[in-house]
Design an enzyme around this catalytic site. Structure first.
Site, PDB file in Angstrom:
ATOM      1  N   CYS A 298      -2.157 -55.262  16.587  1.00  0.00           N
ATOM      2  CA  CYS A 298      -1.492 -54.739  17.697  1.00  0.00           C
ATOM      3  C   CYS A 298      -1.180 -53.148  17.564  1.00  0.00           C
ATOM      4  O   CYS A 298      -2.189 -52.435  18.094  1.00  0.00           O
ATOM      5  CB  CYS A 298      -0.095 -55.346  17.834  1.00  0.00           C
ATOM      6  SG  CYS A 298       1.018 -55.111  19.462  1.00  0.00           S
TER       7      CYS A 298
ATOM      8  N   HIS B 120      -0.571 -61.243  17.795  1.00  0.00           N
ATOM      9  CA  HIS B 120       0.125 -61.249  16.379  1.00  0.00           C
ATOM     10  C   HIS B 120      -0.210 -62.537  15.832  1.00  0.00           C
ATOM     11  O   HIS B 120       0.284 -63.534  16.256  1.00  0.00           O
ATOM     12  CB  HIS B 120       1.594 -61.109  16.735  1.00  0.00           C
ATOM     13  CG  HIS B 120       2.018 -59.761  16.985  1.00  0.00           C
ATOM     14  ND1 HIS B 120       2.605 -58.917  16.144  1.00  0.00           N
ATOM     15  CD2 HIS B 120       2.428 -59.199  18.313  1.00  0.00           C
ATOM     16  CE1 HIS B 120       2.786 -57.690  16.702  1.00  0.00           C
ATOM     17  NE2 HIS B 120       2.764 -57.756  17.993  1.00  0.00           N
TER      18      HIS B 120
ATOM     19  N   GLU C  52       0.599 -63.522  12.967  1.00  0.00           N
ATOM     20  CA  GLU C  52       1.580 -63.911  12.013  1.00  0.00           C
ATOM     21  C   GLU C  52       2.777 -64.932  12.671  1.00  0.00           C
ATOM     22  O   GLU C  52       3.528 -65.500  11.697  1.00  0.00           O
ATOM     23  CB  GLU C  52       2.437 -62.765  11.223  1.00  0.00           C
ATOM     24  CG  GLU C  52       3.099 -61.661  12.301  1.00  0.00           C
ATOM     25  CD  GLU C  52       2.689 -60.528  12.985  1.00  0.00           C
ATOM     26  OE1 GLU C  52       2.992 -59.908  13.729  1.00  0.00           O
ATOM     27  OE2 GLU C  52       1.196 -60.902  13.205  1.00  0.00           O
TER      28      GLU C  52
ATOM     29  N   SER D 241      26.075 -66.280  -9.803  1.00  0.00           N
ATOM     30  CA  SER D 241      26.763 -66.265  -8.629  1.00  0.00           C
ATOM     31  C   SER D 241      26.979 -68.096  -8.197  1.00  0.00           C
ATOM     32  O   SER D 241      27.837 -68.339  -7.566  1.00  0.00           O
ATOM     33  CB  SER D 241      26.213 -65.704  -7.495  1.00  0.00           C
ATOM     34  OG  SER D 241      25.052 -66.206  -6.911  1.00  0.00           O
ATOM     35  N   GLY D 242      25.898 -68.746  -8.804  1.00  0.00           N
ATOM     36  CA  GLY D 242      25.946 -70.302  -8.524  1.00  0.00           C
ATOM     37  C   GLY D 242      24.846 -70.306  -7.382  1.00  0.00           C
ATOM     38  O   GLY D 242      24.715 -71.464  -7.183  1.00  0.00           O
ATOM     39  N   GLY D 243      24.416 -69.337  -6.928  1.00  0.00           N
ATOM     40  CA  GLY D 243      23.408 -69.267  -5.584  1.00  0.00           C
ATOM     41  C   GLY D 243      22.097 -69.527  -6.525  1.00  0.00           C
ATOM     42  O   GLY D 243      21.776 -69.310  -7.543  1.00  0.00           O
ATOM     43  N   VAL D 244      20.992 -69.679  -5.676  1.00  0.00           N
ATOM     44  CA  VAL D 244      19.630 -70.038  -5.941  1.00  0.00           C
ATOM     45  C   VAL D 244      18.963 -68.923  -6.519  1.00  0.00           C
ATOM     46  O   VAL D 244      18.402 -69.030  -7.737  1.00  0.00           O
ATOM     47  CB  VAL D 244      18.908 -70.538  -4.542  1.00  0.00           C
ATOM     48  CG1 VAL D 244      17.354 -70.568  -4.986  1.00  0.00           C
ATOM     49  CG2 VAL D 244      19.167 -71.782  -4.128  1.00  0.00           C
ATOM     50  N   ASP D 245      19.183 -67.723  -6.075  1.00  0.00           N
ATOM     51  CA  ASP D 245      18.584 -66.443  -6.654  1.00  0.00           C
ATOM     52  C   ASP D 245      19.072 -65.980  -7.913  1.00  0.00           C
ATOM     53  O   ASP D 245      18.118 -65.853  -8.748  1.00  0.00           O
ATOM     54  CB  ASP D 245      18.789 -65.327  -5.706  1.00  0.00           C
ATOM     55  CG  ASP D 245      18.392 -65.455  -4.084  1.00  0.00           C
ATOM     56  OD1 ASP D 245      17.608 -66.400  -3.898  1.00  0.00           O
ATOM     57  OD2 ASP D 245      18.997 -65.073  -3.271  1.00  0.00           O
ATOM     58  N   SER D 246      20.052 -65.961  -8.099  1.00  0.00           N
ATOM     59  CA  SER D 246      20.870 -65.622  -9.524  1.00  0.00           C
ATOM     60  C   SER D 246      20.435 -66.711 -10.657  1.00  0.00           C
ATOM     61  O   SER D 246      20.422 -66.452 -11.667  1.00  0.00           O
ATOM     62  CB  SER D 246      22.259 -65.405  -9.642  1.00  0.00           C
ATOM     63  OG  SER D 246      23.351 -66.426  -9.094  1.00  0.00           O
ATOM     64  N   THR D 247      20.509 -68.003  -9.904  1.00  0.00           N
ATOM     65  CA  THR D 247      20.150 -68.983 -11.214  1.00  0.00           C
ATOM     66  C   THR D 247      18.825 -68.910 -11.544  1.00  0.00           C
ATOM     67  O   THR D 247      18.654 -69.174 -12.824  1.00  0.00           O
ATOM     68  CB  THR D 247      20.447 -70.293 -10.436  1.00  0.00           C
ATOM     69  OG1 THR D 247      21.927 -70.482  -9.964  1.00  0.00           O
ATOM     70  CG2 THR D 247      20.060 -71.506 -11.407  1.00  0.00           C
TER      71      THR D 247
END
Length: 509
Positions: free
Chosen positions: A79, A167, A169, A221-227
């Site tokens: 583009c 585009h 994507e 934190s119990g979340g996906v990322d920190s786990t």
């Protein structure tokens, strides 16, 4: 990582989607602002130029130096990038008679071109520009056209340089992924070796080399990322990892106790710290969402600084920062505008003598989940919805009080438990409730009430960069609305948010 693809961001909100499509081909890529990319390009195998809200004809249009790229590395210009190549290299870019935005079809495709191999005749593409290329650049060869756009795709003779005015994507471009694969794999010959297993192997090795024998403290934190970050670090450094879970008083109902229990059998060294009073005090009277985020970030760092001092010789602070956090927190002239700041991006204050380590910094959310699966993490935990770092503070519009937190925790529990009970939780990418700063008139037991309004929000998404609202069944919404009003004291009205991202964000603040 080796065999990188460099994506230069000219400010398009689609830039992150380019990266997502490249990653889907198991090819590692990185996004850099057009005016601040690496001097050393020796590790890159290809370059992609993004779109932009600018016109190449404008005086303040992005104008990067491509002398180290053109003719030296395979280049794909999308583009704005395509118009840039034409405008400054002997071609002509002019305003379109009508804004070319939306679906179009390739009415002409040049035969025998690897770039458009396996692209179907009349293939649908997505246009989004107000300028158009009237004349190709020097040595330009037209590869494809639509009914209204003669030079929809071209290449430059004597170079591995390709350009498209649509585009690839976005999902609306039917063969967009095929075009990206043709360019990256068949033309640029970039190896497709970016897999979860390869990431784990490389990341563990890099962590061991970076951290060595030092101690690391991680905010869990119990979340996906920190786990996933914790398990990766544990795999790399074992008992030198110290995890701390802070109750900021803005978690979901019973979350502090549940999260600590969840990690009990995972082999992680986790300490729970209840600092809820401290966070709520820091938020007293604060209404501006950015100020809320900064106040929470400051309190979070202070708590960690105190806890880190209780661990002898700790050197590093690990964070679960992921790539969208990084992208949305970068703001320079030209590239994508900052939408909101993130509490775990931007470094530490000078007084905190810890270095940062971010194992997931280059991953999108869905990639984090795939890495977690490779690490053998419980699927139920990996399937948990994203939850904002500032917690319920950015779902309570206006000032925070303990009573407002209580109300929202109760509402959120009814909503989330309802989604699980009705088999809808795993069909939603993220869900939550928002407490609005307004009261409405209601009638309960023949008496007038004047109580709070809550909004329910449920979206479907791949990585959080774009999202559509979920068409939850009316019967379910009716049941949840009734249950909230009957069970949660202080609420007499429930509404459902049907906004998508963009233009709205997933969170309200």
């Amino acid at each position: 990582m080796q065999h990188n693809v460099l994506i230069l961001d000219f400010g398009s909100q689609y830039t992150q989607l380019i990266a997502r499509r490249v990653r889907e081909l198991n090819i590692f890529c990185e996004i850099f602002p057009y005016n601040h990319f690496p001097d050393d390009l020796s590790s890159y195998k290809a370059v992609i130029l993004s779109g932009s809200p600018y016109s190449v004809r404008a005086e303040d249009a992005p104008h990067p130096d491509l002398s180290q790229i053109r003719g030296k590395l395979p280049l794909l210009a999308v583009c704005y990038g395509a118009q840039y190549l034409a405008h400054f290299n002997g071609g002509e870019v002019a305003p379109s008679n009508i804004r070319e935005y939306g679906r179009a079809n390739l009415s002409f495709i040049k035969e025998g071109e690897h770039f458009l191999q396996d692209v179907a005749p009349n293939s649908q593409v997505w246009m989004s520009h107000s300028d158009t290329i009237k004349k190709l650049p020097t040595n330009g060869v037209r590869l494809a056209s639509t009914k209204d756009v003669e030079n929809a795709a071209f290449r430059i003779e004597g170079e591995t340089t390709y350009a498209i005015q649509f585009h690839p994507e976005v999902y609306h471009s039917t063969d967009g992924k095929q075009i990206l694969e043709n360019f990256l794999v068949k033309i640029a010959q970039v190896p497709q070796n970016f897999t979860p297993n390869a990431f784990v192997e490389d990341c563990v090795k890099e962590l061991q080399e970076k951290v060595k024998g030092d101690k690391v403290v991680l905010g869990l934190s119990g979340g996906v990322d920190s786990t996933v970050a914790a398990v990766l670090l544990h795999k790399a450094i074992g008992t030198n990892l110290y995890c701390i879970f802070v109750n900021n008083g803005l978690l979901r109902k019973n979350e502090f106790e549940n999260v600590l229990h969840q990690y009990k059998d995972m082999g992680l060294n986790v300490k729970g710290v209840d600092a809820s009073d401290r966070f709520l005090l820091a938020l007293a009277g604060v209404e501006d969402p950015e100020t809320k985020r900064k106040a929470i970030g400051k309190a979070f760092i202070e708590v960690f600084d105190e806890e880190a001092h209780r661990i002898e010789d700790v050197k590093w602070l690990a964070q679960g920062t992921i790539y969208p956090d990084v992208i949305e927190s970068v703001s320079v002239k030209g590239p994508s505008a900052t939408i909101k700041s993130h509490h775990n991006v931007g470094g530490l204050p000078d007084y905190m003598k810890l270095q940062i380590v971010e194992p997931l910094r280059m991953l999108f959310k869905d990639e984090v989940r795939r890495v977690g699966k490779t690490l053998g993490i419980d699927p139920e935990l990996l399937g948990r919805h994203p939850f904002p770092g500032p917690g319920l503070s950015i779902r309570i519009l206006g000032a925070i009080t303990p009573e407002k937190v209580r109300i929202l925790q109760e509402v959120d529990a009814v909503f989330i438990n309802g989604l699980k009970e009705h088999g809808l939780y795993d069909k939603v990418w993220q869900a939550g409730a928002i407490l609005l700063p307004v009261n409405s008139v209601g009638v309960m037991g023949d008496e007038r009430t004047y109580e709070k309004v809550v909004a329910l929000r449920a979206v479907e998404s791949t990585d959080g960069m774009t999202a559509d609202w979920v068409h939850l069944p009316y019967d379910f919404l009716m049941k949840i609305s009734n249950e909230i009003i009957n069970k949660v004291k202080g609420v007499n009205r429930v509404v459902y948010d049907i906004s998508s991202k963009p233009p709205a964000t997933i969170e309200w603040e």
